[in-house]
Design a protein around this motif. Structure first.
Motif, PDB file in Angstrom:
ATOM      1  N   UNK A   1       0.845  -1.202   0.000  1.00 52.05           N
ATOM      2  CA  UNK A   1       0.000   0.000   0.000  1.00 52.05           C
ATOM      3  C   UNK A   1       0.880   1.251   0.000  1.00 52.05           C
ATOM      4  N   UNK A   2       1.943   1.214   0.795  1.00 54.30           N
ATOM      5  CA  UNK A   2       2.858   2.349   0.842  1.00 54.30           C
ATOM      6  C   UNK A   2       3.515   2.607  -0.493  1.00 54.30           C
ATOM      7  N   UNK A   3       3.857   1.540  -1.201  1.00 51.58           N
ATOM      8  CA  UNK A   3       4.475   1.683  -2.518  1.00 51.58           C
ATOM      9  C   UNK A   3       3.520   2.368  -3.494  1.00 51.58           C
ATOM     10  N   UNK A   4       2.237   1.987  -3.429  1.00 51.91           N
ATOM     11  CA  UNK A   4       1.229   2.613  -4.292  1.00 51.91           C
ATOM     12  C   UNK A   4       1.090   4.095  -3.946  1.00 51.91           C
ATOM     13  N   UNK A   5       1.062   4.403  -2.647  1.00 48.37           N
ATOM     14  CA  UNK A   5       0.922   5.794  -2.214  1.00 48.37           C
ATOM     15  C   UNK A   5       2.103   6.629  -2.687  1.00 48.37           C
ATOM     16  N   UNK A   6       3.323   6.088  -2.562  1.00 43.14           N
ATOM     17  CA  UNK A   6       4.509   6.818  -3.010  1.00 43.14           C
ATOM     18  C   UNK A   6       4.484   7.013  -4.525  1.00 43.14           C
ATOM     19  N   UNK A   7       3.955   6.022  -5.260  1.00 38.14           N
ATOM     20  CA  UNK A   7       3.826   6.171  -6.715  1.00 38.14           C
ATOM     21  C   UNK A   7       2.863   7.294  -7.062  1.00 38.14           C
ATOM     22  N   UNK A   8       1.723   7.338  -6.387  1.00 40.53           N
ATOM     23  CA  UNK A   8       0.751   8.423  -6.611  1.00 40.53           C
ATOM     24  C   UNK A   8       1.386   9.767  -6.260  1.00 40.53           C
ATOM     25  N   UNK A   9       2.145   9.795  -5.169  1.00 41.31           N
ATOM     26  CA  UNK A   9       2.855  11.013  -4.765  1.00 41.31           C
ATOM     27  C   UNK A   9       3.819  11.458  -5.854  1.00 41.31           C
ATOM     28  N   UNK A  10       4.615  10.524  -6.360  1.00 42.07           N
ATOM     29  CA  UNK A  10       5.611  10.847  -7.388  1.00 42.07           C
ATOM     30  C   UNK A  10       4.956  11.342  -8.676  1.00 42.07           C
ATOM     31  N   UNK A  11       3.876  10.661  -9.085  1.00 48.74           N
ATOM     32  CA  UNK A  11       3.168  11.050 -10.310  1.00 48.74           C
ATOM     33  C   UNK A  11       2.611  12.459 -10.182  1.00 48.74           C
ATOM     34  N   UNK A  12       2.006  12.777  -9.043  1.00 52.29           N
ATOM     35  CA  UNK A  12       1.389  14.093  -8.877  1.00 52.29           C
ATOM     36  C   UNK A  12       2.417  15.201  -8.747  1.00 52.29           C
TER      37      UNK A  12
END
Length: 210
Positions: free
Chosen positions: A128-139
């Motif tokens: 879940x943390x990996x997905x959140x960091x990916x969303x963070x990076x994309x935004x």
């Protein structure tokens, strides 16, 4: 390379990044449309853009570029600047990148409270943390890219609103029939340099907040 390079090497990462981009671009364009609508311009609503439905914001060419090229775009929200004040136009332009920054801040807050798996050399976020960091990076990437003062991007319209004389020149350029192709060619030719700039700023911010 575009997202397609991830598909064969890491299909899960491809799905995560593609999903993050799809939702983040939809929110970005919705923010433009909602802000214009609230400030008195009915144009986005007439075109069905005051919605979070990603299908209403996708651009066929922009989506293909995201898959096969190092950049891409959603379908720009139609806005009539005459229906808005000078500061209204600045607000509409700023709304898209601001929405991405808000999502990024929410992701930072989530990362701060998510559990980490202990490793011999530090800590690793769970799935879940990996997905959140990916969303963070994309935004972060979307916000930084759109804030660049390049014609047709939000950054140039913000600068144009703050400096009216420059804004008039930018508006005249954007009204030219080949302005879109000129900007796309510029971004393509300097995609490596622009990508390095965006990555440097994004990674610096990520190193501080994650």
């Amino acid at each position: 390379m575009g997202l397609i390079s991830l598909l064969s090497s890491d299909p899960v990462a491809f799905l995560i990044v593609a999903g993050a981009l799809l939702l983040s671009l939809a929110i970005h364009e919705f923010a433009h449309a909602w802000t214009a609508d609230r400030l008195g311009d009915p144009t986005p609503r007439r075109f069905g853009r005051v919605t979070l439905n990603p299908l209403n914001h996708l651009d066929p060419i922009g989506s293909l570029l995201l898959l096969f090229a190092p950049f891409g775009f959603a379908r720009p929200v139609p806005v009539n600047p005459r229906n808005l004040s000078r500061w209204g136009n600045v607000g509409v332009a700023a709304a898209g990148p601001l929405s991405n920054l808000v999502i990024a801040l929410l992701c930072v807050a989530l990362v701060a409270v998510l559990p980490r798996e202990a490793l011999s050399d530090g800590f690793r976020l769970n799935t879940v943390g990996t997905i959140v960091v990916t969303v963070l990076s994309v935004n972060l990437g979307l916000a930084i890219f759109n804030l660049l003062p390049i014609p047709l991007l939000d950054g140039s319209r913000i600068v144009g609103g703050l400096v009216p004389s420059l804004g008039r020149s930018l508006a005249q350029f954007e009204a030219q029939p080949f302005s879109f192709l000129i900007v796309m060619l510029f971004i393509f030719l300097f995609s490596e340099q622009l990508g390095a700039l965006i990555s440097t700023v994004r990674d610096t911010i990520l190193s501080v907040v994650t």
